[in-house]
Design a protein around this motif. Structure first.
Motif, short mmCIF file in Angstrom:
data_model
loop_
_atom_site.label_atom_id
_atom_site.label_comp_id
_atom_site.label_asym_id
_atom_site.label_seq_id
_atom_site.Cartn_x
_atom_site.Cartn_y
_atom_site.Cartn_z
N THR A 131 0.80 -1.29 0.06
CA THR A 131 0.09 -0.04 0.05
C THR A 131 1.02 1.16 0.04
OG1 THR A 131 -1.66 -1.20 1.18
CG2 THR A 131 -1.69 0.94 1.18
N VAL A 132 0.65 2.16 -0.95
CA VAL A 132 1.25 3.35 -1.08
C VAL A 132 0.29 4.64 -1.28
CG1 VAL A 132 3.08 4.72 -2.38
CG2 VAL A 132 3.51 2.42 -1.71
N GLY A 133 0.10 5.19 -0.21
CA GLY A 133 -0.84 6.49 -0.61
C GLY A 133 -2.11 5.64 -0.71
N ASP A 134 -2.99 5.86 -1.90
CA ASP A 134 -4.47 5.24 -1.87
C ASP A 134 -4.41 4.10 -2.90
OD1 ASP A 134 -3.82 6.60 -4.26
OD2 ASP A 134 -5.99 7.54 -4.24
N VAL A 135 -3.18 3.62 -3.35
CA VAL A 135 -3.18 2.47 -4.04
C VAL A 135 -2.67 1.20 -3.30
CG1 VAL A 135 -1.57 1.31 -5.98
CG2 VAL A 135 -2.10 3.81 -6.09
N GLU A 136 -3.57 0.23 -3.66
CA GLU A 136 -3.25 -1.12 -2.95
C GLU A 136 -3.14 -2.46 -4.09
OE1 GLU A 136 -5.41 -2.78 0.80
OE2 GLU A 136 -6.23 -3.82 -0.81
N LEU A 200 0.57 2.14 -17.64
CA LEU A 200 0.39 2.03 -16.40
C LEU A 200 -0.09 3.37 -15.71
CD1 LEU A 200 0.52 0.58 -13.53
CD2 LEU A 200 3.10 1.63 -13.24
N ARG A 201 0.45 4.68 -16.27
CA ARG A 201 -0.19 5.91 -15.74
C ARG A 201 -1.72 5.90 -16.32
NH1 ARG A 201 4.84 9.64 -17.51
NH2 ARG A 201 5.53 10.48 -15.49
N LYS A 202 -1.98 5.51 -17.40
CA LYS A 202 -3.35 5.45 -18.11
C LYS A 202 -4.27 4.95 -17.10
CE LYS A 202 -6.18 4.57 -22.26
NZ LYS A 202 -6.08 4.35 -23.41
N ALA A 203 -3.79 3.63 -16.57
CA ALA A 203 -4.79 2.93 -15.75
C ALA A 203 -4.78 3.53 -14.34
CB ALA A 203 -3.99 1.41 -15.71
N LEU A 204 -3.95 4.00 -13.91
CA LEU A 204 -3.59 4.63 -12.34
C LEU A 204 -4.55 5.87 -12.17
CD1 LEU A 204 0.15 4.28 -11.36
CD2 LEU A 204 -1.84 2.98 -10.26
N ASN A 205 -4.25 6.73 -13.27
CA ASN A 205 -4.79 7.99 -13.15
C ASN A 205 -6.27 8.11 -13.68
OD1 ASN A 205 -2.39 8.56 -11.95
ND2 ASN A 205 -1.61 9.00 -14.25
N GLY A 207 -9.58 11.04 -14.22
CA GLY A 207 -10.13 12.40 -13.95
C GLY A 207 -9.05 13.28 -13.27
N ASP A 208 -9.28 13.79 -12.13
CA ASP A 208 -8.08 14.88 -11.32
C ASP A 208 -7.36 14.07 -10.49
OD1 ASP A 208 -10.12 14.43 -9.58
OD2 ASP A 208 -10.53 16.43 -9.12
N GLU A 209 -7.14 12.65 -10.50
CA GLU A 209 -6.34 12.04 -9.62
C GLU A 209 -4.92 12.40 -9.80
OE1 GLU A 209 -8.36 7.80 -8.28
OE2 GLU A 209 -7.48 7.91 -10.33
N PRO A 210 -3.93 12.59 -8.95
CA PRO A 210 -2.71 13.13 -9.11
C PRO A 210 -1.88 12.12 -9.83
CG PRO A 210 -2.86 12.64 -6.85
CD PRO A 210 -4.41 12.92 -7.59
N ASP A 211 -1.05 12.41 -10.64
CA ASP A 211 -0.25 11.39 -11.34
C ASP A 211 0.85 10.88 -10.53
OD1 ASP A 211 1.43 9.82 -12.96
OD2 ASP A 211 1.82 11.29 -14.36
N GLU A 224 5.65 7.99 -6.68
CA GLU A 224 5.52 9.26 -5.23
C GLU A 224 4.94 8.74 -4.16
OE1 GLU A 224 7.41 11.64 -5.25
OE2 GLU A 224 7.02 13.02 -7.38
N ARG A 225 5.25 8.87 -2.87
CA ARG A 225 4.45 8.70 -1.73
C ARG A 225 3.68 9.81 -1.41
NH1 ARG A 225 6.10 4.46 1.32
NH2 ARG A 225 8.31 3.70 1.16
N VAL A 226 2.43 9.91 -2.06
CA VAL A 226 1.38 11.04 -2.04
C VAL A 226 0.76 10.80 -0.50
CG1 VAL A 226 -0.54 12.20 -2.99
CG2 VAL A 226 1.33 11.26 -4.38
#
Length: 226
Positions: A131-136, A200-205, A207-211, A224-226
């Motif tokens: 888990t890093v930030g809101d990614v699990e 990977l970026r396309k799948a992760l991000n 709307g307005d979610e930060p890259d 990044e550890r957001v």
């Protein structure tokens, strides 16, 4: 995980390499202090096995320089030496070493010390979920979520994300990503990394979610550890 051995005795390097590779570690080596300092910068190892008595720059001086370097100051360091007196052990630990092993040593004990030190520095190692930030990332079910959203990743993007998350906050070069995700004996162009990072970026991000993947110009990428 990558381990750097800085040791001037070829037989000792081969003994360490054999045992480390048997445990699944990626191993690189250097034979003196100056070469070791350069390898720390270029290889970005996860742990350093450092001989005290080295030609040129000593292991103690190399440890001191690494601890003064802001970028690598948190690198786990285990000193390996024939100097077993208490004041030598205290000096090594005071200068910044995390652990101290005296020659001759048990390879099994050294492997246990390495695993313990890596777990203390990164509790995610060996975990079933990262888990890093809101990614699990679930390593058992092979599922990825960001917030409340399920992500659908291909096998390579899954491995790439895992590699990033286990090293969150570290800048990784394209060569490090190629070696870590595709393997050292696979020859691919650097742009292969860029293609999969775009996916990977396309799948992760959305709307307005930060890259979460920061591009470091002329170097590589950082998760990044957001």
């Amino acid at each position: 995980m990558k381990i750097l051995i800085v040791e001037d005795e070829p037989a000792m390097v081969e003994l360490l390499r054999y045992n480390l590779e048997s445990e699944g570690f990626d191993v690189v080596s250097a034979h003196d202090g100056e070469e070791g300092l350069l390898a720390v910068e270029e290889e970005q190892p996860d742990l350093l096995l450092l001989d005290w008595m080295l030609p040129g720059v000593s292991g103690i001086e190399l440890c001191r320089r690494i601890r003064r370097d802001g970028k690598n100051s948190a690198l786990p360091i285990i000193m390996i030496t024939a100097r077993g007196e208490e004041h030598d052990r205290v000096r090594g630990l005071d200068i910044g070493a995390d652990d101290y092993v005296t020659k001759p040593f048990s390879p099994a004990e050294l492997m246990a010390r390495i695993r313990a030190l890596l777990r203390r520095r990164n509790p995610d190692i060996g975990a079933e979920k990262l888990t890093v930030g809101d990614v699990e990332l679930d390593l058992v079910a092979y599922r990825v979520r960001r917030g409340e959203r399920d992500l659908h990743l291909g096998p390579t993007e899954f491995k790439l994300l895992r590699f990033f998350m286990e090293r969150a906050g570290r800048v990784l070069t394209r060569d490090q990503l190629l070696d870590g995700v595709w393997g050292q004996n696979v020859y691919l162009e650097d742009r292969t990394v860029d293609v999969h990072i775009r996916r990977l970026r396309k799948a992760l991000n959305a709307g307005d979610e930060p890259d979460l993947i920061r591009t470091v110009r002329a170097v590589g990428y950082c998760f990044e550890r957001v």
